[in-house]
Design an enzyme around this catalytic site. Sequence first.
Site, PDB file in Angstrom:
ATOM      1  CE  LYS A 119       4.156  -2.976  -5.842  1.00  0.00           C
ATOM      2  NZ  LYS A 119       3.316  -3.700  -4.902  1.00  0.00           N
ATOM      3  CG  ASP A 159       5.771  -5.109   1.355  1.00  0.00           C
ATOM      4  OD1 ASP A 159       5.977  -3.930   1.676  1.00  0.00           O
ATOM      5  OD2 ASP A 159       5.204  -5.425   0.288  1.00  0.00           O
ATOM      6  CG  HIS A 197       6.615   0.598  -3.951  1.00  0.00           C
ATOM      7  ND1 HIS A 197       5.366   1.142  -3.888  1.00  0.00           N
ATOM      8  CD2 HIS A 197       6.540  -0.574  -3.277  1.00  0.00           C
ATOM      9  CE1 HIS A 197       4.576   0.350  -3.191  1.00  0.00           C
ATOM     10  NE2 HIS A 197       5.265  -0.690  -2.803  1.00  0.00           N
ATOM     11  CG  ASP A 249       6.942  -4.135  -3.024  1.00  0.00           C
ATOM     12  OD1 ASP A 249       7.442  -3.561  -2.046  1.00  0.00           O
ATOM     13  OD2 ASP A 249       5.721  -4.114  -3.272  1.00  0.00           O
ATOM     14  CG  ASP A 264       3.597  -0.736   3.292  1.00  0.00           C
ATOM     15  OD1 ASP A 264       2.954  -1.690   3.757  1.00  0.00           O
ATOM     16  OD2 ASP A 264       3.530  -0.385   2.098  1.00  0.00           O
ATOM     17  CD  GLU A 283       2.754   3.184  -1.326  1.00  0.00           C
ATOM     18  OE1 GLU A 283       1.641   3.235  -0.760  1.00  0.00           O
ATOM     19  OE2 GLU A 283       3.630   2.360  -1.022  1.00  0.00           O
ATOM     20  CD1 TRP A 303       0.468   1.597  -4.687  1.00  0.00           C
ATOM     21  CD2 TRP A 303      -0.835   0.098  -3.657  1.00  0.00           C
ATOM     22  NE1 TRP A 303       0.666   0.383  -5.298  1.00  0.00           N
ATOM     23  CE2 TRP A 303      -0.119  -0.556  -4.688  1.00  0.00           C
ATOM     24  CE3 TRP A 303      -1.727  -0.646  -2.871  1.00  0.00           C
ATOM     25  CZ2 TRP A 303      -0.266  -1.917  -4.954  1.00  0.00           C
ATOM     26  CZ3 TRP A 303      -1.874  -2.006  -3.132  1.00  0.00           C
ATOM     27  CH2 TRP A 303      -1.137  -2.623  -4.166  1.00  0.00           C
TER      28      TRP A 303
HETATM   29  C1  RNT Z   1       1.751  -1.814  -1.935  1.00  0.00           C
HETATM   30  C2  RNT Z   1       1.970  -0.513  -1.238  1.00  0.00           C
HETATM   31  C3  RNT Z   1       0.918  -0.138  -0.245  1.00  0.00           C
HETATM   32  C4  RNT Z   1       0.419  -1.323   0.568  1.00  0.00           C
HETATM   33  C5  RNT Z   1      -0.595  -0.957   1.618  1.00  0.00           C
HETATM   34  C6  RNT Z   1      -1.257  -2.176   2.191  1.00  0.00           C
HETATM   35  O1  RNT Z   1       2.799  -2.176  -2.728  1.00  0.00           O
HETATM   36  O2  RNT Z   1       3.217  -0.521  -0.631  1.00  0.00           O
HETATM   37  O3  RNT Z   1       1.374   0.883   0.553  1.00  0.00           O
HETATM   38  O4  RNT Z   1       1.475  -2.012   1.171  1.00  0.00           O
HETATM   39  O5  RNT Z   1      -1.485  -0.064   1.114  1.00  0.00           O
HETATM   40 ZN    ZN Z   2       3.685   1.150   0.656  1.00  0.00          ZN
END
Ligand code: RNT
Ligand code: ZN
Length: 416
Positions: A224, A293, A259, A291, A323, A222, A183
């Site tokens: 976003k 988390d 994301h 986002d 995550d 990944e 990412w």
């Molecule tokens: C960030 C991504 C990624 C991170 C990690 C720390 O938006 O989700 O996966 O959370 O790499």
């Molecule tokens: Zn992630």
Amino acid sequence: MDIHTAYAYAKERYAAIGVDTDAAIAKTLTTPVSLHCWQGDDVRGFEGLETGLTGGIMSTGEYPGRARTPDELRADLDCALSLIPGENKVNIHAFYLEAGKAVERDAITSAHFSNWADWAVGKNIGLDFNPTCFSHPMSASGYTLASADDGIRRYWIEHAKRCREIAEYLGQRTGKCCVNNLWIADGCKERPIDTLGPRLRLFDALNEIYANHCDHMKDAVESKLFGIGSESYVVGSHEFYLAYAAQHPEVLLTLDTGHFHPTETVSAKLTACFVFLKELLLHVSRPVRWDSDHVVTFDDELQAIFHELIRSDCLSRTNIALDYFDGSINRVAAWVIGARNTKKALLKALLEPVADLKTAENAGDTTARLGLTEEYKTFPFGIVWDYLCEKENMPGGAEWLPFVKDYEQNIQKTRK
Ligand code: RNT
Ligand code: ZN
């Protein structure tokens, strides 16, 4: 009533609708969930750089007891893993290296991760890996692999190549395939004039990074929608990586639940991806308005994701990782809560008589489809979960909490 008597009742209820609870338990226990090491230290890593967390992601909260060293982080993971039944992996990031001195990211090697490998081998768990393309002076411009600056771009290409070698080493050492997820935060606060150039550079960089095949690791990319500071433009968008993964069958697509636009859901995207992609990596997270988390809870979307995977028979094509990063509650508890919820959602989805529901659907009986799925929601699934925990010698219900409280009192609170 003891758990065995209760389980006999639950087993019978499920058997009456054609569901084998023992088989659902076995499948739940053998499906690995990868615990993200970065929950334990608020995504700081062990490089000791002054940069702080960058890349548009943020951990909030000042709860005491953050892990400050690799040994503390592994001890915290040991505690969490002792409370999460079934197979687990641990997901590490490149900046969790142990070098004993400053090492540039384009110079890291597998030797810097031998302690992690030894630890995982001792516990018989697998490891996953991630290049760290943020929290570093070379990412300060907001661009890494897509940078127009040759020096910056080459630096991160070299970092990403070395990460694949490290992932290969970790896969070899543990005997379990290592998923190496990329990412990058590359993007812009305002809309750039040239949005194509960075994407063409990222495409070339990825092709160079993924040029050779590895036997003990697999790659994932990944996307976003936006981050703090990249609100208007993100190079690695969903369309970009979806197309990339479709064109490069060896590269997996990662879907992070945080994301996408708030009204989009990962559960609604899964089977569209499975038509074109052979495997996915999930970053199970929880976005609250953005986002953010947050710790994964047992919410509708988490359950919908696992229903989709089971109903479409795509679980074996899915790598499951967590995550999120919450520094406002005990960080070990954050792992335990999110991982247990993820496994509960898997178990619950496995306890649905999918074939019968498909029969009703194929017969056009939409009344039965809705009536039955609604009734199955309140079947005695909690008893099956408690029995699964008991069987694995793990605390059922909320019985894990006193263990975390003890650990907090005796270990985490002594960290000043
Ligand atoms: C960030 C991504 C990624 C991170 C990690 C720390 O938006 O989700 O996966 O959370 O790499
Ligand atoms: Zn992630």
